[in-house]
Motif scaffolding. Sequence first.
Motif, short mmCIF file in Angstrom:
data_model
loop_
_atom_site.label_atom_id
_atom_site.label_comp_id
_atom_site.label_asym_id
_atom_site.label_seq_id
_atom_site.Cartn_x
_atom_site.Cartn_y
_atom_site.Cartn_z
N MET A 80 -12.57 14.45 30.32
CA MET A 80 -11.32 14.15 29.67
C MET A 80 -10.43 13.30 30.56
O MET A 80 -9.78 12.39 30.09
N GLU A 81 -10.40 13.62 31.87
CA GLU A 81 -9.54 12.86 32.77
C GLU A 81 -9.90 11.38 32.77
O GLU A 81 -9.03 10.51 32.74
N GLU A 82 -11.20 11.10 32.79
CA GLU A 82 -11.65 9.71 32.77
C GLU A 82 -11.23 9.02 31.48
O GLU A 82 -10.80 7.86 31.50
N GLN A 101 -3.25 14.09 37.39
CA GLN A 101 -3.94 15.28 37.89
C GLN A 101 -3.83 16.44 36.90
O GLN A 101 -2.82 16.61 36.23
N VAL A 102 -4.91 17.21 36.83
CA VAL A 102 -4.96 18.38 35.95
C VAL A 102 -4.22 19.52 36.63
O VAL A 102 -4.50 19.84 37.79
N ILE A 103 -3.30 20.13 35.90
CA ILE A 103 -2.56 21.28 36.40
C ILE A 103 -3.25 22.57 35.97
O ILE A 103 -3.43 23.49 36.76
N ASP A 104 -3.64 22.65 34.71
CA ASP A 104 -4.43 23.79 34.25
C ASP A 104 -5.24 23.38 33.03
O ASP A 104 -5.01 22.35 32.41
N LYS A 105 -6.23 24.22 32.72
CA LYS A 105 -7.17 23.94 31.64
C LYS A 105 -7.57 25.25 31.00
O LYS A 105 -8.02 26.16 31.70
N SER A 106 -7.38 25.36 29.67
CA SER A 106 -7.71 26.60 28.96
C SER A 106 -8.63 26.29 27.80
O SER A 106 -8.33 25.41 26.98
N ARG A 107 -9.73 27.01 27.71
CA ARG A 107 -10.66 26.86 26.59
C ARG A 107 -10.31 27.88 25.51
O ARG A 107 -9.93 29.01 25.83
N LYS A 110 -3.35 10.77 19.05
CA LYS A 110 -4.56 11.49 18.67
C LYS A 110 -5.58 10.47 18.18
O LYS A 110 -5.24 9.52 17.47
N ASP A 111 -6.80 10.65 18.63
CA ASP A 111 -7.88 9.75 18.23
C ASP A 111 -9.16 10.24 18.88
O ASP A 111 -9.16 10.59 20.07
N GLY A 112 -10.24 10.28 18.14
CA GLY A 112 -11.53 10.68 18.69
C GLY A 112 -11.50 12.07 19.28
O GLY A 112 -11.09 13.03 18.63
N ALA A 113 -11.91 12.20 20.53
CA ALA A 113 -11.94 13.51 21.20
C ALA A 113 -10.55 14.06 21.45
O ALA A 113 -10.37 15.28 21.57
N PHE A 114 -9.54 13.19 21.54
CA PHE A 114 -8.16 13.65 21.74
C PHE A 114 -7.61 14.13 20.40
O PHE A 114 -7.32 13.35 19.52
N LYS A 115 -7.48 15.44 20.27
CA LYS A 115 -6.96 16.03 19.03
C LYS A 115 -5.44 15.86 18.94
O LYS A 115 -4.89 15.68 17.87
N ALA A 116 -4.77 15.94 20.10
CA ALA A 116 -3.32 15.74 20.14
C ALA A 116 -2.87 15.69 21.60
O ALA A 116 -3.40 16.42 22.44
N ILE A 117 -1.89 14.83 21.88
CA ILE A 117 -1.27 14.77 23.20
C ILE A 117 0.24 14.90 23.00
O ILE A 117 0.81 14.18 22.17
N PHE A 118 0.85 15.82 23.73
CA PHE A 118 2.28 16.06 23.60
C PHE A 118 2.97 15.99 24.96
O PHE A 118 2.45 16.52 25.94
#
Length: 129
Positions: free
Chosen positions: A1-3, A40-46, A88-96
Amino acid sequence: MEEALIALLLAHAELVELVGTKVRPGRASQTDIAPFVVVQVIDKSRAYTMKGHSGLVRSRIQIDAYADSFAQAKAIARIIEARLSGYKDGAFKAIFLEDHRDLPAADAGTVTTKFRTSLDITVHYGEPQ
């Protein structure tokens, strides 16, 4: 995702006009001259169901814009915000956009002439199961 997020930023001509290709994961290169951006990623939750991982992930990402002037750091941050907030597009469902703040460009006690504006975004995306 970061890439994919960095690629999305680098595909935005208005941002590239200000920082070139200096959008870095984790930290800037020692050879980078301002302006530049650090992601940088601060946290990640599945997300899980009773059957296991749903394939959806929520990550909090910090994006820092560094520049030689306050105005330039703010301009870069505003361009990033306009590009990503609500995307939102493709793998990105939403960015806020979650937070937007101005910070010193270095740790306490360190002298620097750089300015930093920091954005926190939440990225919802699909991940292969």
